[in-house]
Design an enzyme around this catalytic site. Structure first.
Site, PDB file in Angstrom:
ATOM      1  N   THR A 192       0.808  -1.092  -0.055  1.00 41.97           N
ATOM      2  CA  THR A 192       0.047   0.084   0.028  1.00 41.97           C
ATOM      3  C   THR A 192       0.693   1.320  -0.083  1.00 41.97           C
ATOM      4  O   THR A 192       2.094   1.264   0.097  1.00 41.97           O
ATOM      5  CB  THR A 192      -0.957  -0.072   1.423  1.00 41.97           C
ATOM      6  N   CYS A 193       0.335   2.374  -0.130  1.00 42.31           N
ATOM      7  CA  CYS A 193       0.910   3.823  -0.175  1.00 42.31           C
ATOM      8  C   CYS A 193       1.103   4.221   1.141  1.00 42.31           C
ATOM      9  O   CYS A 193       1.646   5.197   1.319  1.00 42.31           O
ATOM     10  CB  CYS A 193       0.091   4.602  -1.039  1.00 42.31           C
ATOM     11  N   ASP A 194       0.920   3.452   2.322  1.00 39.53           N
ATOM     12  CA  ASP A 194       1.059   3.966   3.701  1.00 39.53           C
ATOM     13  C   ASP A 194       2.448   3.746   4.203  1.00 39.53           C
ATOM     14  O   ASP A 194       2.874   2.441   3.847  1.00 39.53           O
ATOM     15  CB  ASP A 194      -0.105   3.600   4.558  1.00 39.53           C
ATOM     16  N   SER A 195       2.791   4.494   4.905  1.00 41.23           N
ATOM     17  CA  SER A 195       4.314   4.292   5.531  1.00 41.23           C
ATOM     18  C   SER A 195       4.239   3.361   6.686  1.00 41.23           C
ATOM     19  O   SER A 195       5.302   2.876   6.962  1.00 41.23           O
ATOM     20  CB  SER A 195       4.890   5.663   5.735  1.00 41.23           C
ATOM     21  N   ASN A 242      -6.562   0.586  -0.188  1.00 43.22           N
ATOM     22  CA  ASN A 242      -5.785   0.887  -1.693  1.00 43.22           C
ATOM     23  C   ASN A 242      -6.549   0.150  -2.574  1.00 43.22           C
ATOM     24  O   ASN A 242      -6.079  -0.186  -3.927  1.00 43.22           O
ATOM     25  CB  ASN A 242      -4.392   0.622  -1.606  1.00 43.22           C
TER      26      ASN A 242
END
Ligand SMILES: Cc1ncc(COP(=O)(O)O)c(C=O)c1O
Length: 397
Positions: free
Chosen positions: A317-320, A356
């Site tokens: 996903t794009c989350d850190s 996502n």
């Protein structure tokens, strides 16, 4: 540890079905059930469906004679679809809407858990149809997930609540507790059993059931006590309980954790601040959700051998926050290489999300009882040489 598939079989499953996958081995599940039964003779098990709400798990445990701990109307629907006898279910959520109670009663489940006066009052109108377990809170410092902060009455409130129930004409048939999930010692179980016994002996209302909950640990780190040794003090404590008391338990994690393996693949790599980051097609918003919600650390390996280096495994996903492991020692990986997560049955797929809009891992099922047909294609793929393993059934869910 899990290793119920050879590396070549893992590779073949990934080629055939694509990654990410979760592979469930019902034979391993059965082994866990047998081991827990041997460790706690005379205790009746109600599998906590929340740990892995999977039809093949429910079907396998049904064949083994298990009952089911359900805690929501969705879980009721699932056990209903699997044709579980409602008499073999208990509803263990201490806080319920009236709708939840009605759904359970319509299904035929009549055992419920309460832990406070407001919850008790909800059962006034159903008093002729139910038997309740009063959940008592025992905090545990040795459990990874402490469940007694959120649920359970204080032990010194128990007798009064039982009395209030009696005044309302509601049948309290016993006590329950959950000392917390992934306990590292049986001390909390033993303490809770002793305290519950004290309450049961003092109660003017005869109590016939003691539910000792879950909490039985899975061996994530390879160092966890063997289940028979872990349960020895619990067996000892239970041996002092009068024989006419019905002892039940609600195991989740111990049964399913080692029965599932995750197979994901490297979809990208980058060097950041001198460390290699590998981006997998599964992460903490997916099968590795237990990294966050369950505080679990899974044994992770690759199919490669060779010199290892510290690296980072991140999810897709794009989350850190979507990082599975930092400072993990692995050989150099290439895009497409497989990464294996072991012990991934409990609170993994159960808490995975679609963040996502990424598809969750496909679940493959092996060795489900009564499903003994192997498709020729699969047989060929799993057993390139004449079969040498136990026959496996593979269903996609
Ligand atoms: C009421 C109840 N019973 C049983 C379980 C299963 O516990 P475990 O997975 O530790 O065996 C849980 C876990 O959250 C629970 O809340």
């Amino acid at each position: 540890m899990t290793a119920f598939l050879k590396d070549i079989e893992i590779q073949q499953l990934a080629e055939q079905h694509g990654a990410p996958l979760l592979v469930l081995d019902c034979a391993r599940l059965q082994q866990q059930y047998d081991d827990l039964q041997a460790a706690l003779p005379g205790v009746e098990f109600f599998y906590a469906v929340k740990a892995l709400p999977n039809d093949a798990v429910i079907n396998t445990l049904k064949q083994l004679g298990a009952g089911f701990d359900i805690a929501s109307s969705g879980e009721i629907d699932q056990v209903h679809r699997q044709q579980i006898n409602p008499r073999r279910t208990i509803h263990t959520h201490p806080i319920k809407k009236d709708r939840d109670i009605r759904d359970a009663l319509r299904f035929g489940c009549t055992t419920f858990v309460v832990d406070n006066i407001d919850e008790l009052k909800k059962f006034r109108k159903y008093r002729h149809r139910v038997g309740l377990l009063l959940r008592v809170s025992f905090r545990s410092e040795t459990a990874v997930v402490d469940l007694s902060r959120k649920f359970g009455c204080n032990p010194d409130e128990a007798l009064q609540l039982i009395q209030r129930a009696q005044q309302m004409g509601i049948h309290v048939k016993g006590l329950s507790f959950h000392v917390g999930s992934q306990s590292s010692s049986a001390d909390a179980h033993v303490h809770a059993i002793e305290q519950c016994m004290r309450i049961m002996l003092q109660s003017e209302v005869p109590l016939s059931t003691l539910d000792i909950g879950g909490g039985f640990p899975a061996n994530y780190d390879g160092k966890t006590q063997d289940i028979n040794d872990f349960c020895a003090p619990i067996r000892e404590a239970l041996s002092k309980i009068p024989a006419d008391i019905n002892i039940i338990a609600e195991p989740g994690r111990f049964l399913v954790a080692p029965a599932v393996m995750s197979i994901s693949s490297v979809m990208g790599k980058a060097v950041r601040a001198g460390t290699t980051w590998y981006y997998l097609d599964d992460g903490v918003y997916g099968s590795y959700s237990g990294r966050i919600f369950d505080h679990a650390t899974y044994p992770i390996r690759t199919l490669k051998t060779g010199e290892t280096r510290s690296c980072v495994l991140a999810g897709p996903t794009c989350d850190s926050i979507d990082v599975i492991a930092e400072d993990i020692q692995l050989p150099e990986l290439e895009i497409g290489d497989l990464v294996i997560g072991e012990m991934m049955g409990a609170y993994t797929a159960a808490t995975a999300t679609d963040f996502n809009s990424l598809a969750r891992a496909k679940v493959l099922v092996l060795n489900e009882p009564g499903q003994d047909t192997l498709t020729p294609a699969l047989q060929e793929s799993l057993f390139p040489q004449p079969p040498e393993l136990v026959p496996a059934t593979l269903n996609t869910h």
